[in-house]
Write an enzyme that holds these catalytic residues in place. Structure first.
Site, PDB file in Angstrom:
ATOM      1  N   ASP A 279       5.236 -32.232 -33.107  1.00 61.06           N
ATOM      2  CA  ASP A 279       6.195 -33.344 -33.106  1.00 61.06           C
ATOM      3  C   ASP A 279       5.522 -34.647 -33.542  1.00 61.06           C
ATOM      4  OD1 ASP A 279       4.558 -33.641 -30.957  1.00 61.06           O
ATOM      5  OD2 ASP A 279       6.143 -34.226 -29.540  1.00 61.06           O
TER       6      ASP A 279
HETATM    7  N1  LIG Z   1      11.940 -27.137 -31.906  1.00 61.13           N
HETATM    8  C1  LIG Z   1      10.676 -27.308 -32.291  1.00 61.13           C
HETATM    9  N2  LIG Z   1       9.734 -27.553 -31.382  1.00 61.13           N
HETATM   10  C2  LIG Z   1       8.474 -27.760 -31.770  1.00 61.13           C
HETATM   11  C3  LIG Z   1       8.089 -27.659 -33.104  1.00 61.13           C
HETATM   12  N3  LIG Z   1       6.765 -27.887 -33.194  1.00 61.13           N
HETATM   13  C4  LIG Z   1       6.309 -28.101 -31.972  1.00 61.13           C
HETATM   14  N4  LIG Z   1       7.357 -28.030 -31.066  1.00 61.13           N
HETATM   15  C5  LIG Z   1       7.319 -28.187 -29.668  1.00 61.13           C
HETATM   16  O1  LIG Z   1       7.268 -29.565 -29.320  1.00 61.13           O
HETATM   17  C6  LIG Z   1       6.757 -29.653 -28.029  1.00 61.13           C
HETATM   18  C7  LIG Z   1       5.809 -30.789 -27.973  1.00 61.13           C
HETATM   19  O2  LIG Z   1       5.487 -30.933 -26.612  1.00 61.13           O
HETATM   20  P1  LIG Z   1       4.658 -32.184 -26.114  1.00 61.13           P
HETATM   21  O3  LIG Z   1       3.406 -32.326 -26.956  1.00 61.13           O
HETATM   22  O4  LIG Z   1       4.525 -32.038 -24.687  1.00 61.13           O
HETATM   23  O5  LIG Z   1       5.561 -33.430 -26.467  1.00 61.13           O
HETATM   24  P2  LIG Z   1       6.905 -33.913 -25.833  1.00 61.13           P
HETATM   25  O6  LIG Z   1       7.633 -32.866 -25.156  1.00 61.13           O
HETATM   26  O7  LIG Z   1       7.624 -34.605 -26.954  1.00 61.13           O
HETATM   27  O8  LIG Z   1       6.362 -34.951 -24.806  1.00 61.13           O
HETATM   28  P3  LIG Z   1       5.942 -36.451 -25.066  1.00 61.13           P
HETATM   29  O9  LIG Z   1       5.385 -36.481 -26.454  1.00 61.13           O
HETATM   30  O10 LIG Z   1       4.925 -36.753 -24.065  1.00 61.13           O
HETATM   31  O11 LIG Z   1       7.152 -37.245 -25.008  1.00 61.13           O
HETATM   32  C8  LIG Z   1       6.097 -28.329 -27.712  1.00 61.13           C
HETATM   33  O12 LIG Z   1       6.859 -27.675 -26.726  1.00 61.13           O
HETATM   34  C9  LIG Z   1       6.131 -27.561 -28.980  1.00 61.13           C
HETATM   35  O13 LIG Z   1       6.363 -26.167 -28.781  1.00 61.13           O
HETATM   36  C10 LIG Z   1       9.112 -27.381 -34.054  1.00 61.13           C
HETATM   37  O14 LIG Z   1       8.884 -27.289 -35.251  1.00 61.13           O
HETATM   38  N5  LIG Z   1      10.380 -27.195 -33.614  1.00 61.13           N
END
Ligand SMILES: Nc1nc2c(ncn2[C@@H]2O[C@H](COP(=O)(O)OP(=O)(O)OP(=O)(O)O)[C@@H](O)[C@H]2O)c(=O)[nH]1
Length: 344
Positions: A279
């Site tokens: 993300d």
């Molecule tokens: N739907 C989706 N999820 C993704 C993708 N890439 C990564 N993620 C998920 O994004 C999430 C990122 O989690 P965190 O790093 O905790 O970030 P967050 O939930 O946004 O928390 P904060 O950044 O602290 O606000 C993880 O659960 C990953 O599995 C994607 O391409 N699509």
């Protein structure tokens, strides 16, 4: 994907090399064909000379034959004259039995002249035989010249045939080289498409990390060359995990897509965005400082808040310093983001 584009590039390079090799081969064939043509020409020239020599010898032979004929004719005349003189002397002898000294003298004189005519006729005949022998020698030499000429003609013909088949082979080599080149061009085009596909994030349509860093390095070089500032912004989407867990991954994907398109809509033509991973995104703002970037990101957050599925991002900024590499710059922006998060 990357592998297939490298394979295609390899193939295109091989085809290009094959095309070059074929061109070299056909150039060599053409050169050889030119040489053969020259050899054929030289043989023809030699042959023309042999023909001319043969004709000259034939002419000389004819002239000698003619001279022999004339001498024969003269010898015949002399013989007739001698016979006439002999007959005259005989007549004197038989008509003048009295053999007066005067008549005897005239008869002797006639015989003497007849003998010298015979001698002259004999000389003429010898000379004529000599002329005929030489004429025969000339004719034999002319025949030999003509044989040499005919052989030269056959060799010239063979040279020309080989030259023409060399040229035909050269032509087909060139056609194949052309084919190799077109295939190489198509391979390169396909490979370029592969590369582009490999550089773009299929979900959000922005550049992926590797291509993004390459673009950042170019922007840094340009900024240093033109002495303009540059700022990098590290962005993290807030609460994606919560959305994923609560509404499913499709909703999470949609959230990432919204963030990317909102960022894109706020970027200038000269700005760049790439997906760092998960993300996280990175934005590059050439000819800008941190306050410009902060203003832009505030606008992005305002817009994301108004969406049917509201979202927000947190961003850290880093301005380019003289000693920075692209990785340094991004890492500093990431640290700034981390610091902000801790303050919340
Ligand atoms: N739907 C989706 N999820 C993704 C993708 N890439 C990564 N993620 C998920 O994004 C999430 C990122 O989690 P965190 O790093 O905790 O970030 P967050 O939930 O946004 O928390 P904060 O950044 O602290 O606000 C993880 O659960 C990953 O599995 C994607 O391409 N699509």
């Amino acid at each position: 994907m990357k592998k297939s584009s490298e394979t295609r590039d390899d193939l295109a390079n091989k085809r290009q090399t094959a095309g070059g090799a074929r061109d070299d081969a056909s150039n060599r064939r053409d050169r050889r064909a030119d040489q053969r043509d020259l050899a054929g020409q030289a043989r023809d020239d030699k042959l023309d000379m042999s023909d001319l020599a043969g004709q000259a010898r034939d002419g000389a032979g004819d002239e000698r034959d003619n001279a022999g004929d004339v001498r024969d004719h003269v010898a015949g005349l002399r013989d007739s004259a001698a016979e006439q003189r002999d007959r005259t002397a005989e007549e004197f002898d038989s008509r003048n039995r009295s053999r007066s000294p005067n008549r005897i003298l005239r008869s002797e004189l006639a015989r003497h002249e007849a003998a010298s005519d015979r001698e002259a006729a004999f000389q003429d005949r010898s000379a004529s035989a000599q002329e005929r022998t030489e004429a025969q020698r000339d004719r034999r030499a002319a025949l030999a010249d003509r044989h040499v000429g005919a052989r030269q003609r056959r060799l010239a013909e063979a040279d020309r045939n080989t030259a023409s088949s060399d040229r035909a082979a050269g032509l087909s080599e060139r056609a194949n080289a052309q084919l190799d080149r077109s295939s190489a061009r198509i391979d390169r085009e396909v490979s370029a498409v592969d590369r582009e596909d490999a550089s773009i994030d299929p979900l959000t349509g922005v550049l992926l990390r590797r291509a993004g860093f390459a673009a950042l390095s170019r922007d840094i070089a340009r900024a240093r060359r033109t002495n303009i500032p540059l700022v990098v912004c590290f962005i993290d989407v807030d609460h994606l995990k919560t959305v994923n867990d609560g509404q499913g991954h499709a909703a999470g994907d949609q959230m990432l897509l919204n963030v990317a398109s909102t960022l894109r809509s706020r970027l200038r033509a000269s700005d760049l965005i790439f997906r760092y991973g998960g993300d996280e995104f990175v934005c590059i703002f050439p000819d800008s400082d941190s306050s410009f970037g902060e203003l832009r990101l505030a606008q992005v957050n305002e817009e994301l808040a108004r969406c049917p599925s509201p979202a927000s991002v947190t961003a850290g900024f880093a301005e380019l310093r003289p000693e920075d590499s692209s990785e340094d710059l991004v890492a500093r922006a990431d640290s700034e983001l981390y610091r902000k998060r801790k303050l919340r």
